[in-house]
Design an enzyme around this catalytic site. Sequence first.
Site, PDB file in Angstrom:
ATOM      1  N   HIS A 111     -12.502   6.511 -23.351  1.00  0.00           N
ATOM      2  CA  HIS A 111     -12.811   6.410 -24.777  1.00  0.00           C
ATOM      3  C   HIS A 111     -14.243   6.881 -25.077  1.00  0.00           C
ATOM      4  O   HIS A 111     -14.819   7.652 -24.299  1.00  0.00           O
ATOM      5  CB  HIS A 111     -12.538   4.985 -25.282  1.00  0.00           C
ATOM      6  CG  HIS A 111     -11.200   4.469 -24.835  1.00  0.00           C
ATOM      7  ND1 HIS A 111     -10.007   4.936 -25.338  1.00  0.00           N
ATOM      8  CD2 HIS A 111     -10.863   3.546 -23.879  1.00  0.00           C
ATOM      9  CE1 HIS A 111      -8.988   4.330 -24.740  1.00  0.00           C
ATOM     10  NE2 HIS A 111      -9.484   3.484 -23.840  1.00  0.00           N
ATOM     11  N   GLU A 148     -14.299  -1.916 -25.019  1.00  0.00           N
ATOM     12  CA  GLU A 148     -13.915  -1.245 -23.775  1.00  0.00           C
ATOM     13  C   GLU A 148     -14.773  -0.005 -23.532  1.00  0.00           C
ATOM     14  O   GLU A 148     -15.162   0.283 -22.390  1.00  0.00           O
ATOM     15  CB  GLU A 148     -12.437  -0.849 -23.830  1.00  0.00           C
ATOM     16  CG  GLU A 148     -11.961  -0.127 -22.573  1.00  0.00           C
ATOM     17  CD  GLU A 148     -10.560   0.456 -22.709  1.00  0.00           C
ATOM     18  OE1 GLU A 148     -10.103   1.097 -21.737  1.00  0.00           O
ATOM     19  OE2 GLU A 148      -9.935   0.289 -23.778  1.00  0.00           O
ATOM     20  N   HIS A 203     -11.205   2.422 -17.116  1.00  0.00           N
ATOM     21  CA  HIS A 203     -10.700   1.729 -18.304  1.00  0.00           C
ATOM     22  C   HIS A 203     -10.652   0.223 -18.059  1.00  0.00           C
ATOM     23  O   HIS A 203     -10.889  -0.263 -16.949  1.00  0.00           O
ATOM     24  CB  HIS A 203      -9.277   2.208 -18.639  1.00  0.00           C
ATOM     25  CG  HIS A 203      -9.209   3.605 -19.166  1.00  0.00           C
ATOM     26  ND1 HIS A 203      -9.157   3.914 -20.504  1.00  0.00           N
ATOM     27  CD2 HIS A 203      -9.182   4.794 -18.503  1.00  0.00           C
ATOM     28  CE1 HIS A 203      -9.106   5.229 -20.659  1.00  0.00           C
ATOM     29  NE2 HIS A 203      -9.112   5.788 -19.453  1.00  0.00           N
ATOM     30  N   GLU A 285      -7.479   0.395 -14.541  1.00  0.00           N
ATOM     31  CA  GLU A 285      -7.652  -0.652 -15.542  1.00  0.00           C
ATOM     32  C   GLU A 285      -8.279  -1.826 -14.790  1.00  0.00           C
ATOM     33  O   GLU A 285      -7.619  -2.499 -13.994  1.00  0.00           O
ATOM     34  CB  GLU A 285      -6.301  -1.052 -16.152  1.00  0.00           C
ATOM     35  CG  GLU A 285      -5.540   0.079 -16.833  1.00  0.00           C
ATOM     36  CD  GLU A 285      -6.069   0.417 -18.227  1.00  0.00           C
ATOM     37  OE1 GLU A 285      -7.089  -0.184 -18.648  1.00  0.00           O
ATOM     38  OE2 GLU A 285      -5.468   1.279 -18.895  1.00  0.00           O
TER      39      GLU A 285
END
Length: 321
Positions: A111, A148, A203, A285
């Site tokens: 992101h 995040e 992430h 993740e």
Amino acid sequence: MSYDESQQPTRRRSGRSNLTVAVAALVPTAVAGWLVWQGMSGPDGGPAAASAAGVSSSASPATTPAPSPSGSARDDDVPGGTTPAKPSAPAKPSAPAGPLAGKVVVIDPGHNPRNRDHTAEINEPVDIGTTTKECDTTGTSTNAGYPEAEFTLDVSHRLRDLLRKEGATVTFTHDNERPYGPCVDERARIGNKAKADAAISVHADGSAPGNRGFHVILPAQVKGGGADTTAIVGPSRDLGEHIVGNFVRETGSAPANYLGEGTGLDVRADLGGLNLSTVPKVFIECGNMRDSSDAELLTDPEWRQKAAQGLADGIRGFLKK
């Protein structure tokens, strides 16, 4: 009668008389000079010491330049008036190369903190090989609001520093210098262009509370459009397995309890960053931001350092196998 004729004629003297007079006049002068010279002469016929004669010499003796304090030659001691250049010190040997010298790692911080200000741009569809998908997303956050996108940058910086210490060349897909993105297809191209030996996208998940733990996402076998993961499926799985074991050891976190059947591995065919990659690549993740227990870990700088260490150890193990 002229004036000259009225003078009396001058009487001439003989040459012998003149010589006699001259010699008589010179003798006293010569004797006096000899006596003075004798008085000023030393025992060896040279000039007497000034202290003995009570007379100082009118000419000062030449002086020898005093040596410089350091004992080195002065500028005027050297022909041309310049001091010779000192020989240069031998070059220090270069530091030993790290175990990852010559290896290229691409880190993709998931992101972008400013994606939220560019929702129209990040919602534009891009080709991921087999279909289209939005350019990027804003990512998730903890219930307390820790984004995040900030987490991924923090862990990525820590990971970069660790890998560089081991000699790796590290490239980021972005470092918060862009207004948004990059889009998922560009993130894949950055790794491909760098000819990365390994690539990882960092992430944190946004699953339901109670879903805990981390997992590594591997590329599925995909071939269609601009996507062909045939060459990277095997190496990417190897990379992922190295990361799982080291992440558990460094962080103490368990593999996800809500997917992967406890292996910490998941395979997906819908992620453009994996579908379009031509180099070994995985996503991780690191935990579930929506679970309070995981969120407590993800917001702890010490835990994030452990997470980065686990990732670095896994990447090193893969590259040095």
